[in-house]
Design a protein around this motif. Structure first.
Motif, PDB file in Angstrom:
ATOM      1  N   ILE A 311       0.845  -1.192   0.000  1.00  0.00           N
ATOM      2  CA  ILE A 311       0.000   0.000   0.000  1.00  0.00           C
ATOM      3  C   ILE A 311       0.884   1.247   0.000  1.00  0.00           C
ATOM      4  CG2 ILE A 311      -2.012  -1.037   1.130  1.00  0.00           C
ATOM      5  CD1 ILE A 311      -1.032   0.105   3.784  1.00  0.00           C
ATOM      6  N   LYS A 312       0.305   2.358  -0.435  1.00  0.00           N
ATOM      7  CA  LYS A 312       1.027   3.628  -0.451  1.00  0.00           C
ATOM      8  C   LYS A 312       0.058   4.749  -0.110  1.00  0.00           C
ATOM      9  CE  LYS A 312       4.257   6.287  -3.322  1.00  0.00           C
ATOM     10  NZ  LYS A 312       4.963   6.325  -4.632  1.00  0.00           N
ATOM     11  N   HIS A 313       0.459   5.589   0.843  1.00  0.00           N
ATOM     12  CA  HIS A 313      -0.393   6.702   1.274  1.00  0.00           C
ATOM     13  C   HIS A 313      -0.547   7.699   0.136  1.00  0.00           C
ATOM     14  CE1 HIS A 313      -2.036   9.894   3.796  1.00  0.00           C
ATOM     15  NE2 HIS A 313      -2.165   9.012   4.773  1.00  0.00           N
ATOM     16  N   LYS A 314      -1.763   8.234  -0.031  1.00  0.00           N
ATOM     17  CA  LYS A 314      -2.035   9.140  -1.133  1.00  0.00           C
ATOM     18  C   LYS A 314      -1.378  10.505  -0.955  1.00  0.00           C
ATOM     19  CE  LYS A 314      -6.525   7.167  -2.519  1.00  0.00           C
ATOM     20  NZ  LYS A 314      -6.214   6.933  -3.946  1.00  0.00           N
ATOM     21  N   GLU A 315      -1.113  10.930   0.286  1.00  0.00           N
ATOM     22  CA  GLU A 315      -0.579  12.262   0.528  1.00  0.00           C
ATOM     23  C   GLU A 315       0.770  12.252   1.236  1.00  0.00           C
ATOM     24  OE1 GLU A 315      -3.509  14.500   2.616  1.00  0.00           O
ATOM     25  OE2 GLU A 315      -5.011  14.366   1.007  1.00  0.00           O
ATOM     26  N   LEU A 316       0.929  11.360   2.196  1.00  0.00           N
ATOM     27  CA  LEU A 316       2.167  11.305   2.976  1.00  0.00           C
ATOM     28  C   LEU A 316       3.185  10.365   2.333  1.00  0.00           C
ATOM     29  CD1 LEU A 316       0.619  11.019   6.570  1.00  0.00           C
ATOM     30  CD2 LEU A 316       1.557  13.083   5.490  1.00  0.00           C
ATOM     31  N   PRO A 317       4.473  10.584   2.585  1.00  0.00           N
ATOM     32  CA  PRO A 317       5.514   9.677   2.065  1.00  0.00           C
ATOM     33  C   PRO A 317       5.591   8.401   2.899  1.00  0.00           C
ATOM     34  CG  PRO A 317       6.536  11.433   3.309  1.00  0.00           C
ATOM     35  CD  PRO A 317       5.067  11.766   3.266  1.00  0.00           C
ATOM     36  N   VAL A 318       4.539   7.602   2.801  1.00  0.00           N
ATOM     37  CA  VAL A 318       4.397   6.365   3.589  1.00  0.00           C
ATOM     38  C   VAL A 318       4.018   5.233   2.650  1.00  0.00           C
ATOM     39  CG1 VAL A 318       3.117   5.197   5.426  1.00  0.00           C
ATOM     40  CG2 VAL A 318       3.695   7.633   5.655  1.00  0.00           C
ATOM     41  N   GLN A 319       4.797   4.163   2.673  1.00  0.00           N
ATOM     42  CA  GLN A 319       4.454   2.979   1.897  1.00  0.00           C
ATOM     43  C   GLN A 319       4.860   1.735   2.673  1.00  0.00           C
ATOM     44  OE1 GLN A 319       6.747   2.185  -1.699  1.00  0.00           O
ATOM     45  NE2 GLN A 319       8.334   3.635  -1.049  1.00  0.00           N
ATOM     46  N   SER A 320       4.251   0.615   2.331  1.00  0.00           N
ATOM     47  CA  SER A 320       4.599  -0.634   3.013  1.00  0.00           C
ATOM     48  C   SER A 320       4.365  -1.799   2.071  1.00  0.00           C
ATOM     49  CB  SER A 320       3.772  -0.799   4.295  1.00  0.00           C
ATOM     50  OG  SER A 320       2.382  -0.859   4.003  1.00  0.00           O
ATOM     51  N   VAL A 321       5.155  -2.858   2.281  1.00  0.00           N
ATOM     52  CA  VAL A 321       5.057  -4.053   1.445  1.00  0.00           C
ATOM     53  C   VAL A 321       5.080  -5.296   2.332  1.00  0.00           C
ATOM     54  CG1 VAL A 321       6.051  -3.027  -0.627  1.00  0.00           C
ATOM     55  CG2 VAL A 321       7.567  -4.050   1.072  1.00  0.00           C
ATOM     56  N   GLN A 322       4.315  -6.305   1.909  1.00  0.00           N
ATOM     57  CA  GLN A 322       4.255  -7.547   2.660  1.00  0.00           C
ATOM     58  C   GLN A 322       5.469  -8.430   2.415  1.00  0.00           C
ATOM     59  OE1 GLN A 322       1.542  -8.889   4.992  1.00  0.00           O
ATOM     60  NE2 GLN A 322       3.598  -9.680   5.323  1.00  0.00           N
ATOM     61  N   PHE A 323       6.065  -8.311   1.250  1.00  0.00           N
ATOM     62  CA  PHE A 323       7.220  -9.130   0.886  1.00  0.00           C
ATOM     63  C   PHE A 323       8.516  -8.502   1.405  1.00  0.00           C
ATOM     64  CE2 PHE A 323       5.802  -6.410  -2.601  1.00  0.00           C
ATOM     65  CZ  PHE A 323       6.925  -5.641  -2.850  1.00  0.00           C
ATOM     66  N   HIS A 324       9.641  -9.177   1.109  1.00  0.00           N
ATOM     67  CA  HIS A 324      10.946  -8.728   1.608  1.00  0.00           C
ATOM     68  C   HIS A 324      11.802  -8.195   0.457  1.00  0.00           C
ATOM     69  CE1 HIS A 324      10.960 -10.132   5.849  1.00  0.00           C
ATOM     70  NE2 HIS A 324       9.995 -10.916   5.394  1.00  0.00           N
ATOM     71  N   PRO A 325      11.878  -6.875   0.282  1.00  0.00           N
ATOM     72  CA  PRO A 325      12.703  -6.330  -0.813  1.00  0.00           C
ATOM     73  C   PRO A 325      14.195  -6.567  -0.618  1.00  0.00           C
ATOM     74  CG  PRO A 325      11.864  -4.565   0.590  1.00  0.00           C
ATOM     75  CD  PRO A 325      11.161  -5.818   1.010  1.00  0.00           C
ATOM     76  N   GLU A 326      14.614  -6.814   0.628  1.00  0.00           N
ATOM     77  CA  GLU A 326      16.037  -7.089   0.881  1.00  0.00           C
ATOM     78  C   GLU A 326      16.415  -8.516   0.516  1.00  0.00           C
ATOM     79  OE1 GLU A 326      14.119  -9.032   4.299  1.00  0.00           O
ATOM     80  OE2 GLU A 326      13.742  -7.202   3.162  1.00  0.00           O
ATOM     81  N   ALA A 327      15.393  -9.368   0.267  1.00  0.00           N
ATOM     82  CA  ALA A 327      15.604 -10.776  -0.101  1.00  0.00           C
ATOM     83  C   ALA A 327      16.362 -11.522   1.002  1.00  0.00           C
ATOM     84  CB  ALA A 327      16.327 -10.880  -1.440  1.00  0.00           C
ATOM     85  N   HIS A 328      17.357 -12.314   0.619  1.00  0.00           N
ATOM     86  CA  HIS A 328      18.196 -13.052   1.578  1.00  0.00           C
ATOM     87  C   HIS A 328      17.378 -13.944   2.520  1.00  0.00           C
ATOM     88  CE1 HIS A 328      21.958 -11.093   0.413  1.00  0.00           C
ATOM     89  NE2 HIS A 328      21.251 -10.002   0.294  1.00  0.00           N
ATOM     90  N   PRO A 329      16.974 -15.134   2.126  1.00  0.00           N
ATOM     91  CA  PRO A 329      17.262 -15.673   0.796  1.00  0.00           C
ATOM     92  C   PRO A 329      16.165 -15.291  -0.198  1.00  0.00           C
ATOM     93  CG  PRO A 329      16.214 -17.354   2.107  1.00  0.00           C
ATOM     94  CD  PRO A 329      16.349 -16.136   2.992  1.00  0.00           C
ATOM     95  N   GLY A 330      16.525 -15.337  -1.467  1.00  0.00           N
ATOM     96  CA  GLY A 330      15.542 -15.058  -2.498  1.00  0.00           C
ATOM     97  C   GLY A 330      16.004 -13.988  -3.460  1.00  0.00           C
TER      98      GLY A 330
END
Length: 357
Positions: A311-330
């Motif tokens: 999700i990403k906030h429409k006005e504020l610089p706020v976002q979040s993700v369920q997955f792991h962008p840093e990976a390790h492993p993957g």
């Protein structure tokens, strides 16, 4: 030596004992990854769980001093089919069995992991115990305050960059810290319940809510704090941190049937239609119908089951993700998430938000 895995369903499995000589309890889960067993075992998100490796051979490249995601093994126990006792890798310091013994973690090998995965998929949440003796009754146990057990007790500072990020520790993976430091950040790791007043005194430019174990609703007393933080600083939430961002704005979470745990989960970036392969490890998910779409845009969806992934906030610089962008492993397909976050941090730090004090 023979050991037993006993499930609350009444199923009993026999295997050969490896690792530490002690009994262990936990929620039974499985991971489909072909590599990365050291990262999995040391990921604090597995706290309170017994991990089943669905890949048939574990330990073939040993364990080393660089791939651990935390200072100690997080899983309660491990279950696997075949273990390699003669690993081959230039960084290897331990065999799989020796590492378990040193870390005080028991396990069973020569298990029918296919049948175990089938049971988990059918029964969903399954509690289990491993023991060297058959127990007459299944023991009663609770998971406890998992985030409190894995979070730092006091602040830690890493890196010397100009951008200062406060990392709220719900059970963070070292690879998240490494990714931030590699991008030129100074990172201050703070406990999960770090007050807003103390955070302001640190003068961070942005905040990252980390991954972590357990039911996010156990942190309900802190939702108001987390919302205040997101209203005041550029914020990125990862895994449990993603769920906490959503919950603090009134969304709901639910227990998944058997979770997402592995390195091959496809997610679709809705604004572009691009699909990325991601690393995931979670048993709860944000219910997409409870997201206030007047406040947040839904940015990512899981290709396999349609579950909410970002999700990403429409006005504020706020976002979040369920997955792991840093990976390790993957795979590191979604490493750009860190770049987007740090661009928001660089754009003005806390001045990018309306400070609510």
């Amino acid at each position: 030596m023979t050991g037993y895995l006993m499930l609350e369903t009444g199923d009993v499995f026999k295997g050969d004992w490896i690792g530490a000589d002690l009994q262990a309890y936990g929620e039974l889960v499985f991971n489909t990854g072909m590599t990365g067993y050291q990262e999995m075992m040391t990921d604090p998100s597995y706290k309170g769980q017994i991990l089943t490796f669905s890949y048939p051979l574990i330990g073939n490249y040993g364990l080393n001093q660089v791939d651990a995601e935390s200072k100690k093994v997080a899983v309660s126990a491990v279950l696997l089919n075949d273990v390699c006792d003669n690993p081959s890798h230039y960084l290897s310091n331990w065999t799989f069995d020796d590492y378990l013994k040193e870390q005080g973690i028991p396990g069973l090998k020569n298990m029918d992991t296919r049948k175990l995965v089938s049971i988990i998929r059918k029964q969903h949440t399954v509690k289990a115990v491993i023991s060297k003796e058959l127990l007459s009754t299944f023991p009663s146990f609770e998971s406890g305050e998992l985030v409190k057990e894995v979070s730092v007790g006091k602040t830690e500072v890493h890196g010397e960059g100009e951008k200062h990020v406060a990392l709220y520790d719900f059970g963070y993976k070292k690879s998240i810290l490494d990714a931030l430091v590699a991008e030129g950040c100074k990172v201050t790791i703070v406990p999960y319940n770090y007050s807003f007043e103390k955070l302001v005194a640190l003068k961070p430019d942005g905040v990252l809510f980390s991954n972590g174990p357990g039911d996010p609703m156990t942190l309900a007393p802190y939702f108001e704090l987390y919302k205040k933080i997101t209203a005041s600083y550029p914020t990125l939430g990862i895994c449990l941190g993603h769920q906490l961002v959503a919950l603090s704005y009134g969304a709901k979470t639910e227990k998944m049937l058997f979770g997402h745990r592995g390195g091959n989960h496809p997610v679709k970036h809705l604004p572009t239609g691009k699909v990325s392969i991601t690393s995931q490890n979670h048993g709860y998910v944000v219910t997409d119908s409870t997201i206030d779409t007047a406040v947040f845009d839904i940015t990512f969806k899981n290709v396999n089951d349609g579950s909410l992934e970002g999700i990403k906030h429409k006005e504020l610089p706020v976002q979040s993700v369920q997955f792991h962008p840093e990976a390790h492993p993957g795979p590191s397909d979604t490493a750009f998430i860190f770049e987007e976050f740090l661009q928001q941090v660089q754009a003005g730090g806390k001045k990018a938000c309306l400070i609510t004090q």
